[in-house]
Motif scaffolding. Structure first.
Motif, PDB file in Angstrom:
ATOM      1  N   SER A   1     -30.391 -34.718  25.387  1.00 30.56           N
ATOM      2  CA  SER A   1     -29.848 -33.426  25.820  1.00 30.56           C
ATOM      3  C   SER A   1     -30.299 -32.264  24.938  1.00 30.56           C
ATOM      4  O   SER A   1     -29.542 -31.311  24.727  1.00 30.56           O
ATOM      5  CB  SER A   1     -28.319 -33.475  25.862  1.00 30.56           C
ATOM      6  OG  SER A   1     -27.885 -34.521  26.691  1.00 30.56           O
TER       7      SER A   1
ATOM      8  N   ALA B   1     -29.842 -28.504  26.183  1.00 31.59           N
ATOM      9  CA  ALA B   1     -28.974 -28.580  27.366  1.00 31.59           C
ATOM     10  C   ALA B   1     -28.317 -27.246  27.668  1.00 31.59           C
ATOM     11  O   ALA B   1     -27.823 -26.573  26.762  1.00 31.59           O
ATOM     12  CB  ALA B   1     -27.891 -29.628  27.133  1.00 31.59           C
ATOM     13  N   THR B   2     -28.339 -26.852  28.910  1.00 30.33           N
ATOM     14  CA  THR B   2     -27.681 -25.653  29.456  1.00 30.33           C
ATOM     15  C   THR B   2     -28.137 -24.341  28.809  1.00 30.33           C
ATOM     16  O   THR B   2     -27.507 -23.311  29.013  1.00 30.33           O
ATOM     17  CB  THR B   2     -26.137 -25.740  29.406  1.00 30.33           C
ATOM     18  OG1 THR B   2     -25.671 -25.496  28.075  1.00 30.33           O
ATOM     19  CG2 THR B   2     -25.616 -27.078  29.895  1.00 30.33           C
TER      20      THR B   2
ATOM     21  N   PRO C   1     -22.990 -32.307  30.107  1.00 33.86           N
ATOM     22  CA  PRO C   1     -24.405 -32.639  29.932  1.00 33.86           C
ATOM     23  C   PRO C   1     -24.784 -33.100  28.536  1.00 33.86           C
ATOM     24  O   PRO C   1     -25.868 -33.642  28.351  1.00 33.86           O
ATOM     25  CB  PRO C   1     -25.104 -31.313  30.257  1.00 33.86           C
ATOM     26  CG  PRO C   1     -24.103 -30.271  29.897  1.00 33.86           C
ATOM     27  CD  PRO C   1     -22.765 -30.861  30.213  1.00 33.86           C
TER      28      PRO C   1
ATOM     29  N   ALA D   1     -21.269 -30.211  38.079  1.00 28.13           N
ATOM     30  CA  ALA D   1     -21.464 -31.593  37.638  1.00 28.13           C
ATOM     31  C   ALA D   1     -20.135 -32.266  37.298  1.00 28.13           C
ATOM     32  O   ALA D   1     -19.157 -31.610  36.936  1.00 28.13           O
ATOM     33  CB  ALA D   1     -22.383 -31.616  36.426  1.00 28.13           C
TER      34      ALA D   1
ATOM     35  N   TYR E   1     -33.273 -27.017  40.299  1.00 25.55           N
ATOM     36  CA  TYR E   1     -33.173 -25.773  41.058  1.00 25.55           C
ATOM     37  C   TYR E   1     -34.449 -24.954  40.821  1.00 25.55           C
ATOM     38  O   TYR E   1     -35.517 -25.353  41.233  1.00 25.55           O
ATOM     39  CB  TYR E   1     -31.920 -24.996  40.654  1.00 25.55           C
ATOM     40  CG  TYR E   1     -30.610 -25.666  41.040  1.00 25.55           C
ATOM     41  CD1 TYR E   1     -30.100 -25.564  42.320  1.00 25.55           C
ATOM     42  CD2 TYR E   1     -29.875 -26.385  40.099  1.00 25.55           C
ATOM     43  CE1 TYR E   1     -28.896 -26.151  42.675  1.00 25.55           C
ATOM     44  CE2 TYR E   1     -28.665 -26.980  40.449  1.00 25.55           C
ATOM     45  CZ  TYR E   1     -28.174 -26.855  41.741  1.00 25.55           C
ATOM     46  OH  TYR E   1     -26.986 -27.438  42.079  1.00 25.55           O
TER      47      TYR E   1
ATOM     48  N   SER F   1     -20.502 -27.961  34.258  1.00 21.44           N
ATOM     49  CA  SER F   1     -21.623 -27.172  34.802  1.00 21.44           C
ATOM     50  C   SER F   1     -22.120 -26.136  33.803  1.00 21.44           C
ATOM     51  O   SER F   1     -23.276 -25.738  33.842  1.00 21.44           O
ATOM     52  CB  SER F   1     -21.197 -26.447  36.074  1.00 21.44           C
ATOM     53  OG  SER F   1     -20.359 -25.356  35.739  1.00 21.44           O
ATOM     54  N   ARG F   2     -21.210 -25.657  32.953  1.00 23.71           N
ATOM     55  CA  ARG F   2     -21.477 -24.565  31.996  1.00 23.71           C
ATOM     56  C   ARG F   2     -22.000 -23.318  32.715  1.00 23.71           C
ATOM     57  O   ARG F   2     -22.709 -22.498  32.110  1.00 23.71           O
ATOM     58  CB  ARG F   2     -22.479 -25.000  30.916  1.00 23.71           C
ATOM     59  CG  ARG F   2     -22.153 -26.328  30.265  1.00 23.71           C
ATOM     60  CD  ARG F   2     -21.137 -26.233  29.159  1.00 23.71           C
ATOM     61  NE  ARG F   2     -20.656 -27.544  28.765  1.00 23.71           N
ATOM     62  CZ  ARG F   2     -21.223 -28.323  27.856  1.00 23.71           C
ATOM     63  NH1 ARG F   2     -22.283 -27.900  27.214  1.00 23.71           N
ATOM     64  NH2 ARG F   2     -20.729 -29.506  27.572  1.00 23.71           N
TER      65      ARG F   2
ATOM     66  N   ARG G   1     -23.459 -27.102  43.188  1.00 20.01           N
ATOM     67  CA  ARG G   1     -22.840 -28.323  42.698  1.00 20.01           C
ATOM     68  C   ARG G   1     -22.360 -28.114  41.263  1.00 20.01           C
ATOM     69  O   ARG G   1     -23.099 -27.598  40.421  1.00 20.01           O
ATOM     70  CB  ARG G   1     -23.873 -29.449  42.730  1.00 20.01           C
ATOM     71  CG  ARG G   1     -23.478 -30.717  42.047  1.00 20.01           C
ATOM     72  CD  ARG G   1     -22.433 -31.490  42.813  1.00 20.01           C
ATOM     73  NE  ARG G   1     -21.974 -32.634  42.030  1.00 20.01           N
ATOM     74  CZ  ARG G   1     -20.826 -33.259  42.238  1.00 20.01           C
ATOM     75  NH1 ARG G   1     -19.999 -32.847  43.186  1.00 20.01           N
ATOM     76  NH2 ARG G   1     -20.485 -34.292  41.514  1.00 20.01           N
TER      77      ARG G   1
ATOM     78  N   ILE H   1     -31.397 -30.636  30.283  1.00 22.76           N
ATOM     79  CA  ILE H   1     -30.434 -30.839  31.375  1.00 22.76           C
ATOM     80  C   ILE H   1     -29.663 -29.542  31.653  1.00 22.76           C
ATOM     81  O   ILE H   1     -29.254 -28.840  30.724  1.00 22.76           O
ATOM     82  CB  ILE H   1     -29.467 -32.009  31.028  1.00 22.76           C
ATOM     83  CG1 ILE H   1     -28.495 -32.277  32.186  1.00 22.76           C
ATOM     84  CG2 ILE H   1     -28.736 -31.765  29.734  1.00 22.76           C
ATOM     85  CD1 ILE H   1     -27.657 -33.534  31.992  1.00 22.76           C
ATOM     86  N   SER H   2     -29.565 -29.168  32.904  1.00 22.33           N
ATOM     87  CA  SER H   2     -28.845 -27.963  33.338  1.00 22.33           C
ATOM     88  C   SER H   2     -29.334 -26.706  32.627  1.00 22.33           C
ATOM     89  O   SER H   2     -28.561 -25.767  32.428  1.00 22.33           O
ATOM     90  CB  SER H   2     -27.331 -28.118  33.117  1.00 22.33           C
ATOM     91  OG  SER H   2     -26.800 -29.046  34.020  1.00 22.33           O
TER      92      SER H   2
ATOM     93  N   MET I   1     -30.889 -31.241  37.076  1.00 26.80           N
ATOM     94  CA  MET I   1     -30.161 -30.070  37.564  1.00 26.80           C
ATOM     95  C   MET I   1     -30.564 -28.788  36.815  1.00 26.80           C
ATOM     96  O   MET I   1     -29.745 -27.894  36.582  1.00 26.80           O
ATOM     97  CB  MET I   1     -28.647 -30.277  37.471  1.00 26.80           C
ATOM     98  CG  MET I   1     -28.148 -31.370  38.410  1.00 26.80           C
ATOM     99  SD  MET I   1     -26.374 -31.642  38.360  1.00 26.80           S
ATOM    100  CE  MET I   1     -25.788 -30.325  39.422  1.00 26.80           C
TER     101      MET I   1
ATOM    102  N   ASN J   1     -27.008 -24.867  24.918  1.00 31.81           N
ATOM    103  CA  ASN J   1     -26.541 -23.552  25.377  1.00 31.81           C
ATOM    104  C   ASN J   1     -27.076 -22.383  24.537  1.00 31.81           C
ATOM    105  O   ASN J   1     -26.413 -21.361  24.371  1.00 31.81           O
ATOM    106  CB  ASN J   1     -25.014 -23.496  25.439  1.00 31.81           C
ATOM    107  CG  ASN J   1     -24.532 -22.622  26.591  1.00 31.81           C
ATOM    108  OD1 ASN J   1     -24.396 -23.098  27.711  1.00 31.81           O
ATOM    109  ND2 ASN J   1     -24.312 -21.344  26.348  1.00 31.81           N
TER     110      ASN J   1
ATOM    111  N   LYS K   1     -30.690 -23.113  31.846  1.00 30.23           N
ATOM    112  CA  LYS K   1     -30.389 -21.916  32.631  1.00 30.23           C
ATOM    113  C   LYS K   1     -31.234 -20.722  32.198  1.00 30.23           C
ATOM    114  O   LYS K   1     -30.788 -19.577  32.296  1.00 30.23           O
ATOM    115  CB  LYS K   1     -28.903 -21.582  32.489  1.00 30.23           C
ATOM    116  CG  LYS K   1     -27.977 -22.642  33.091  1.00 30.23           C
ATOM    117  CD  LYS K   1     -26.551 -22.454  32.638  1.00 30.23           C
ATOM    118  CE  LYS K   1     -25.561 -23.307  33.415  1.00 30.23           C
ATOM    119  NZ  LYS K   1     -25.830 -24.750  33.407  1.00 30.23           N
TER     120      LYS K   1
END
Lengths: 227, 439
Positions: free
Chosen positions: A98, A101-102, B200, B196, A161, B141-142, B194, A120-121, A140, A83, A123
């Motif tokens: 990870s 991650a995010t 993660p 999650a 995405y 999802s954060r 979505r 992962i995820s 994701m 993050n 952003k």
């Protein structure tokens, strides 16, 4: 002159209080010795400071980083730079699962390999891995760039995405809704900029680009085989 | 519907079941809806209080005090959350709910001195501005997660699951993805988003312990950290969450509401709130932390002050409401009958919170529909409702001779059904029998 902190007998809470400058200190350069694989080292930094960690770290090193430049001279455990919002995190060794991650922003550079679920995820973060990444990396992934100079294991970009993946080596297998896309001059220019910022010498022309086919963006029964 | 008595409806294939099969055959996709479980389940209605008489003496209503305050997060946090009433507002996202609805929840909760909670998608300035005490959810999802908002929160709630869909993640359908919602979540507009089902960057209780410590490092150990689970393997989940370092356990029974979930999930996964609260309380007692270290917040089907009092008597330190709060704001109200009729539904039955066309202006991102909810008036309605819940709970507690809601205990309760007696572990009315615990 950098402020040096030895973690051999110190605790993380005291360390982060100093690195986050919540104790009122005005140092801009820090060196952390003997991290001994401890978790959450340099987590939650907010200021434009430079932190060099001399050794291996555990989980969540530089988690949620803002503005700071953190260098790990060793390997990093799970969720390195998770993050992250801004700033730079560099790991001279390998990263566990990870990594990044995010992450919403900033740059994560892994000079070794990164394990599964790298990015992962994500952003908006940019991640450059000089080596290879494990399975389900960029799972994701929403935004940002993941650059892989080595190979990518199975499930790359599953359910991705709008993030962009660049791979120089082999992508063993793509995840659901992830496809190879054209590599234009514009993409090569963006990739060159990323590599330059990461201090990685690679030829952008040697990379392929992957992203979302955007077929799973809305839940349709026709896609049930992919779910 | 026919009133011909010769037409006998099947118990197994009743009209609702037949309609479900026909709907599935027509559209080829499972049903996603809002609200919560609609089937009959053992619940607090199956318990009654044993008011005082010769063997116990009551407290005087309207004269003798019955305390309602609760402190959450006393274990590790520098600043535990002090609430005037033990009824909090559960996490519901901006996206699933309109900005006006989130503002109204904050206004109502703040008026009576309790907390509200963010949801998937992050914290909005309006929500923070109107909530004196705001719990920030940290979800798989954060979406919208950032450390600045984390530090603005009065507590952090690490969400592992919710009662309507433990293990299920979530989906915010494209109809509700406005520009603002899309921007907050860093996703394109109009796509189905979505959420999650797994975090993660951690797996299992050992990782969770490290994650909680990281969150404390980032927030300077100032605010409490809750861990929220859907009620399933409640004993182990409570034990492991506590051992991972949670300050507060938030337990959501299967009656807990949802903005959008597969109906098969809502009705068929998890255990009811009634047994879950008792199991969690026993786990805390076993650890020596019940009511003195780790607090238990329970949600899932809380509707009345009686539910509040019974839940606390079974071991909760506080309860949390979601569905009931939305109803208090104005969901399903009779004045909207004409609008509901256009959608083929009626007040008391509206459950399509996933669709984004809520005429009450609550579960929508449509700017025109959102105007139907006045956040000031709706906030006042919620505050009124929370006051009624509190007064009702106090009334029942006084009748049991309790000077604080937390003095209620299982001994004050009796069960009306064998199932409730077994689940709540209180005697069946008129007997000393607790099924499963001998005679």
């Amino acid at each position: 002159m950098a402020k040096e902190i030895d973690l051999t007998d110190g605790d993380i809470r005291a360390l982060n209080t100093v690195l986050q400058r919540r104790d009122g200190n005005n140092h801009t350069d820090f060196v952390v010795d003997n991290p001994m694989g401890r978790h959450a080292v340099a987590a939650g930094l907010t200021d434009d400071v430079a932190v060099t960690i001399k050794g291996h770290v555990g989980y969540y090193c530089a988690g949620m980083n803002q503005n700071a430049s953190v260098t790990v001279e060793g390997n990093a455990g799970v969720g390195c730079a998770e993050n992250m919002m801004s700033g730079t995190v560099r790991v001279t060794g390998d990263c566990s699962q990870s990594a990044g991650a995010t992450g919403h922003g900033g740059l994560l550079v892994v000079e070794g390999n990164a394990s599964s679920r790298c990015g992962i995820s994500m952003k908006g973060i940019d991640i450059v891995v000089k080596g290879s990444v494990g399975h389900n990396s960029a799972f994701m992934a929403q935004a940002g760039n993941l650059v892989i100079c080595g190979d990518a294991d199975d499930g790359l970009g599953d359910s991705i995405y709008e993030a962009v993946i660049y791979v120089k080596g082999e992508a063993k297998g793509l995840g659901a809704d992830c496809i190879e896309k054209d590599m234009t001059d514009d993409h090569r220019a963006k990739l060159k900029d990323l590599l330059d910022r990461a201090g990685v010498t690679e030829d952008p022309a040697a990379f392929r680009r992957y992203g979302s086919a955007r077929k799973l963006y809305n839940f349709k029964i026709d896609n049930v085989g992919a779910y | 519907m026919s009133d011909n008595p010769a037409l006998r409806e099947s118990y197994l294939f009743d009209r609702a079941t037949i309609a479900d099969i026909q709907r599935a055959a027509d559209v080829g996709i499972y049903r996603i809806r809002g609200f919560g479980a609609k089937r009959q389940l053992p619940h607090f209605d199956d318990l009654v209080f044993l008011g005082s008489s010769v063997s116990r003496y009551p407290l005087e209503g309207y004269r003798e005090a019955c305390g309602t305050n609760v402190t959450l997060g006393t274990r590790f946090a520098e600043n535990p959350l002090e609430l005037d009433i033990p009824i909090t507002i559960a996490g519901m996202s901006f996206g699933s709910l309109s900005a006006n609805a989130k503002e109204a929840l904050g206004r109502g909760a703040s008026e009576v001195g309790t907390s509200t909670t963010t949801g998937d998608g992050g914290m909005t300035p309006e929500e923070r501005g109107h909530s004196n005490k705001l719990v920030y959810q940290y979800l798989p999802s954060r979406y919208g997660m950032n450390p600045d908002d984390l530090r603005k929160a009065d507590a952090i709630e690490v969400v592992i699951g919710q009662g309507a869909k433990p293990g299920g993640g979530g989906m915010l359908l494209g109809e509700k993805i406005s520009d603002r919602v899309a921007g907050m979540r860093t996703l394109p507009k109009d796509i189905d988003q979505r959420s999650a089902c797994r975090h993660p960057d951690w797996t299992g209780p050992d990782d969770l312990e490290i994650k909680l410590r990281e969150l404390r490092e980032i927030t300077g150990w100032k605010v409490p950290i809750y861990v929220k689970v859907g009620a399933t393997r409640t004993y182990y989940d409570t034990m492991l969450a506590v051992k991972s370092g949670a300050d507060v356990i938030v337990l959501d029974g299967m009656q807990g509401g949802t903005g959008a979930t597969q109906e098969c999930f809502i009705e068929h996964v998890g255990i009811p709130t009634l047994p879950a609260v008792r199991i969690a309380a026993e786990a805390l007692q076993e650890l020596g932390l019940h009511r003195k270290g780790v607090q238990l917040v329970v949600s899932g089907g809380i509707r009345s002050g009686a539910d509040v009092a019974k839940c606390i008597a079974l071991g909760a330190d506080a309860v949390s409401i979601g569905t009931a709060a939305l109803i208090a704001l104005g969901d399903n109200r009779p004045e909207l009958a004409e609008d509901y009729a256009k959608m083929g539904t009626a007040p008391g039955f509206y459950e399509d919170w996933q669709a984004g066309n809520d005429p009450a202006g609550i579960t929508t991102q449509n700017p025109e529909l959102e105007k139907n909810l006045d956040p000031v008036k709706a906030g006042r309605r919620l505050a009124n409702y929370l006051r009624v819940l509190t007064l009702e709970a106090q009334t029942l507690a006084r009748a049991c001779g309790k000077s604080h809601l937390h003095n209620l205990e299982p001994e004050d309760l009796s069960a009306l059904t064998i199932e409730a007696a077994a689940m709540a572990k209180v005697p069946l009315a008129g007997t000393g029998w607790i099924p499963g615990q001998g005679f």
